[in-house]
Design a protein around this motif. Structure first.
Motif, PDB file in Angstrom:
ATOM      1  N   GLY A 209       0.858  -1.177   0.000  1.00  0.00           N
ATOM      2  CA  GLY A 209       0.000   0.000   0.000  1.00  0.00           C
ATOM      3  C   GLY A 209       0.890   1.221   0.000  1.00  0.00           C
ATOM      4  N   GLY A 210       0.803   2.011   1.082  1.00  0.00           N
ATOM      5  CA  GLY A 210       1.773   3.076   1.283  1.00  0.00           C
ATOM      6  C   GLY A 210       1.379   4.418   0.725  1.00  0.00           C
ATOM      7  N   GLU A 211       2.420   5.245   0.457  1.00  0.00           N
ATOM      8  CA  GLU A 211       2.148   6.631   0.072  1.00  0.00           C
ATOM      9  C   GLU A 211       1.772   6.764  -1.393  1.00  0.00           C
ATOM     10  N   GLY A 212       1.949   5.722  -2.175  1.00  0.00           N
ATOM     11  CA  GLY A 212       1.580   5.734  -3.583  1.00  0.00           C
ATOM     12  C   GLY A 212       0.608   4.608  -3.898  1.00  0.00           C
ATOM     13  N   GLU A 213       0.318   4.420  -5.179  1.00  0.00           N
ATOM     14  CA  GLU A 213      -0.550   3.340  -5.627  1.00  0.00           C
ATOM     15  C   GLU A 213       0.319   2.121  -5.946  1.00  0.00           C
ATOM     16  N   PRO A 214       0.210   1.038  -5.176  1.00  0.00           N
ATOM     17  CA  PRO A 214       1.123  -0.097  -5.332  1.00  0.00           C
ATOM     18  C   PRO A 214       1.064  -0.762  -6.695  1.00  0.00           C
ATOM     19  N   LEU A 215      -0.089  -0.716  -7.359  1.00  0.00           N
ATOM     20  CA  LEU A 215      -0.212  -1.397  -8.649  1.00  0.00           C
ATOM     21  C   LEU A 215       0.484  -0.647  -9.773  1.00  0.00           C
ATOM     22  N   LEU A 216       1.041   0.536  -9.480  1.00  0.00           N
ATOM     23  CA  LEU A 216       1.830   1.254 -10.479  1.00  0.00           C
ATOM     24  C   LEU A 216       3.247   0.691 -10.604  1.00  0.00           C
ATOM     25  N   HIS A 217       3.651  -0.161  -9.687  1.00  0.00           N
ATOM     26  CA  HIS A 217       4.973  -0.787  -9.797  1.00  0.00           C
ATOM     27  C   HIS A 217       4.916  -1.845 -10.894  1.00  0.00           C
ATOM     28  N   LYS A 218       5.825  -1.741 -11.869  1.00  0.00           N
ATOM     29  CA  LYS A 218       5.772  -2.629 -13.028  1.00  0.00           C
ATOM     30  C   LYS A 218       6.019  -4.091 -12.664  1.00  0.00           C
ATOM     31  N   ASP A 219       6.660  -4.350 -11.514  1.00  0.00           N
ATOM     32  CA  ASP A 219       6.956  -5.719 -11.105  1.00  0.00           C
ATOM     33  C   ASP A 219       6.086  -6.171  -9.936  1.00  0.00           C
ATOM     34  N   ILE A 220       4.924  -5.559  -9.767  1.00  0.00           N
ATOM     35  CA  ILE A 220       4.133  -5.880  -8.580  1.00  0.00           C
ATOM     36  C   ILE A 220       3.666  -7.333  -8.590  1.00  0.00           C
ATOM     37  N   GLY A 221       3.414  -7.887  -9.765  1.00  0.00           N
ATOM     38  CA  GLY A 221       3.055  -9.299  -9.835  1.00  0.00           C
ATOM     39  C   GLY A 221       4.190 -10.187  -9.365  1.00  0.00           C
ATOM     40  N   ARG A 222       5.382  -9.860  -9.791  1.00  0.00           N
ATOM     41  CA  ARG A 222       6.556 -10.627  -9.379  1.00  0.00           C
ATOM     42  C   ARG A 222       6.810 -10.467  -7.885  1.00  0.00           C
ATOM     43  N   MET A 223       6.670  -9.254  -7.369  1.00  0.00           N
ATOM     44  CA  MET A 223       6.888  -9.034  -5.943  1.00  0.00           C
ATOM     45  C   MET A 223       5.882  -9.822  -5.103  1.00  0.00           C
ATOM     46  N   THR A 224       4.655  -9.894  -5.597  1.00  0.00           N
ATOM     47  CA  THR A 224       3.638 -10.683  -4.902  1.00  0.00           C
ATOM     48  C   THR A 224       4.044 -12.147  -4.873  1.00  0.00           C
ATOM     49  N   ARG A 225       4.483 -12.646  -6.006  1.00  0.00           N
ATOM     50  CA  ARG A 225       4.915 -14.038  -6.085  1.00  0.00           C
ATOM     51  C   ARG A 225       6.112 -14.304  -5.179  1.00  0.00           C
ATOM     52  N   ASP A 226       7.098 -13.409  -5.199  1.00  0.00           N
ATOM     53  CA  ASP A 226       8.305 -13.624  -4.397  1.00  0.00           C
ATOM     54  C   ASP A 226       7.986 -13.623  -2.901  1.00  0.00           C
ATOM     55  N   ALA A 227       7.110 -12.721  -2.472  1.00  0.00           N
ATOM     56  CA  ALA A 227       6.735 -12.687  -1.061  1.00  0.00           C
ATOM     57  C   ALA A 227       5.975 -13.949  -0.677  1.00  0.00           C
ATOM     58  N   ASN A 228       5.079 -14.372  -1.544  1.00  0.00           N
ATOM     59  CA  ASN A 228       4.282 -15.571  -1.282  1.00  0.00           C
ATOM     60  C   ASN A 228       5.151 -16.818  -1.239  1.00  0.00           C
ATOM     61  N   VAL A 229       6.055 -16.954  -2.177  1.00  0.00           N
ATOM     62  CA  VAL A 229       6.953 -18.116  -2.220  1.00  0.00           C
ATOM     63  C   VAL A 229       7.846 -18.153  -0.986  1.00  0.00           C
ATOM     64  N   ALA A 230       8.214 -16.979  -0.487  1.00  0.00           N
ATOM     65  CA  ALA A 230       9.054 -16.911   0.712  1.00  0.00           C
ATOM     66  C   ALA A 230       8.311 -17.373   1.959  1.00  0.00           C
ATOM     67  N   GLY A 231       6.976 -17.426   1.886  1.00  0.00           N
ATOM     68  CA  GLY A 231       6.181 -17.871   3.024  1.00  0.00           C
ATOM     69  C   GLY A 231       5.458 -16.754   3.752  1.00  0.00           C
ATOM     70  N   LEU A 232       5.390 -15.571   3.130  1.00  0.00           N
ATOM     71  CA  LEU A 232       4.711 -14.435   3.740  1.00  0.00           C
ATOM     72  C   LEU A 232       3.263 -14.361   3.253  1.00  0.00           C
ATOM     73  N   ASP A 233       2.360 -14.010   4.149  1.00  0.00           N
ATOM     74  CA  ASP A 233       0.998 -13.671   3.743  1.00  0.00           C
ATOM     75  C   ASP A 233       1.043 -12.299   3.077  1.00  0.00           C
ATOM     76  N   VAL A 234       0.325 -12.148   1.957  1.00  0.00           N
ATOM     77  CA  VAL A 234       0.370 -10.918   1.171  1.00  0.00           C
ATOM     78  C   VAL A 234      -1.021 -10.303   1.086  1.00  0.00           C
ATOM     79  N   ALA A 235      -1.081  -8.968   1.174  1.00  0.00           N
ATOM     80  CA  ALA A 235      -2.339  -8.251   1.027  1.00  0.00           C
ATOM     81  C   ALA A 235      -2.086  -6.949   0.283  1.00  0.00           C
ATOM     82  N   PHE A 236      -3.167  -6.336  -0.197  1.00  0.00           N
ATOM     83  CA  PHE A 236      -3.087  -5.079  -0.924  1.00  0.00           C
ATOM     84  C   PHE A 236      -4.136  -4.100  -0.421  1.00  0.00           C
ATOM     85  N   THR A 237      -3.756  -2.826  -0.360  1.00  0.00           N
ATOM     86  CA  THR A 237      -4.707  -1.729  -0.324  1.00  0.00           C
ATOM     87  C   THR A 237      -4.450  -0.889  -1.565  1.00  0.00           C
ATOM     88  N   THR A 238      -5.462  -0.688  -2.383  1.00  0.00           N
ATOM     89  CA  THR A 238      -5.295  -0.065  -3.691  1.00  0.00           C
ATOM     90  C   THR A 238      -6.531   0.739  -4.050  1.00  0.00           C
TER      91      THR A 238
END
Length: 355
Positions: A82-111
């Protein structure tokens, strides 16, 4: 009903971590809020982080692949993009989601949901615990006024949510799809309209929450807003509840805003969460971004363990304990309920053995 405990907290489900903290041991955060992008396509009238300037900066996804694995190893349980900007504007947000998930972290979005297109939904839903979309009106006209954008975005967001619901059903994804309306004078009369639209789309929930003024926010437009006299509207909104759709009215949080009070004198929640801005800076509290007394380090320069166990964080916690007056903090900050709970643990009332 609030089955997701949105108007409460969940720290009591982490007894082991709590016991370590109570024993004075070093604990790693359970939850980290991460801002992948500094840019935002909206300029919402209520934005708490407008003072950050919506700068064109993005987190390094290659470095974060390493950091996510490290965070999970150290005991971090979840990250929310989430944060101070719009997270879906990051061109690699799909990859970041996958990397966090594969690492074993629960992932969520505010958008704001404008860029939550079908292809992205197909990429991230199976790897995400929940996605909450900020929709602060029930009509295109009011939406455009509050979000400071084109009214066309209102229809686009609803369309994206329809697609996301279809993707969720198609793949049997467990991701919870919700929306949030920040209750403002401009949208008081559109709550019921929005609730009906979202229920028809097939979302899992709608949260109706009060405004919380950030001291650094550029505008004081809503600083003196009151939530008195809204009981009838809240009751009508709750009538939209069903077995498949939940309406969460954050009444307790509204009352805290109206009362402008807190029971605790010190902030105890900082060991359990952290905030990483779009430059990679790790902060003890998002309210104090820009105040170097709360800056722990930078994730691009050091490992998370080096930052969390470093001198800057130790000094920050000492300053918070000895100098910070929690009464000057933001009313209804993200950790308010956690702080109340921790205060009660440290300062129990009489007769606690009579359970």
């Amino acid at each position: 009903m609030d089955s997701y405990r949105i108007d409460s907290h969940k720290l009591m489900y982490h007894v082991k971590r709590l016991n370590q903290w109570l024993a004075g041991e070093l604990v790693y955060p359970l939850y980290i809020e991460i801002s992948p992008a500094g840019l935002c396509n909206h300029r919402c009238t209520f934005c708490a982080l407008d003072f950050m300037g919506y700068r064109k900066r993005f987190l390094d996804s290659d470095i974060f692949k390493q950091r996510f694995a490290e965070m999970a190893r150290l005991g971090v349980k979840s990250v929310m993009f989430g944060g101070e900007g719009e997270p879906l504007l990051h061109k690699d947000i799909g990859r970041m989601t996958r990397d966090a998930n594969v690492a074993g972290l629960d992932v969520a979005f505010t958008t704001n949901g404008v860029f939550f297109l079908q292809g992205l939904a197909e990429e991230i839903l199976d790897r995400t615990r929940w996605i909450k979309v900020s929709i602060n009106a029930g009509t295109p006209e009011t939406y455009a006024m509050i979000h400071n954008t084109s009214g066309d975005d209102f229809a686009a967001v609803l369309h994206n949510l329809e697609n996301a619901v279809a993707v969720k059903k198609k793949f049997g994804s467990p991701c919870i799809l919700g929306a949030q309306l920040l209750l403002l004078p401009e949208n008081f009369n559109e709550v019921l309209l929005l609730a009906g639209l979202l229920k028809d789309i097939g979302l899992d929930y709608l949260v109706i929450k009060p405004y919380s003024h950030h001291p650094l926010t550029k505008s004081s437009r809503y600083k003196n807003i009151s939530y008195d006299g809204l009981d009838d509207m809240c009751r009508q909104a709750e009538n939209f509840r069903s077995a498949d759709f939940e309406v969460v009215i954050r009444r307790d949080t509204m009352q805290r805003w109206n009362d402008q009070c807190r029971r605790y004198r010190h902030c105890r929640a900082l060991p359990f969460w952290s905030y990483i801005d779009s430059a990679g800076n790790v902060w003890g509290c998002s309210m104090y971004m820009g105040d170097n007394r709360f800056l722990y380090g930078n994730i691009h320069s050091n490992s998370f363990q080096e930052i969390w166990e470093g001198e800057a964080r130790r000094s920050s916690l000492c300053w918070v304990e000895s100098e910070l007056d929690a009464g000057s903090c933001r009313v209804n900050c993200r950790m308010d309920k956690v702080n109340t709970y921790l205060w009660e643990l440290e300062n129990p009332p009489a007769h606690v053995n009579f359970i």
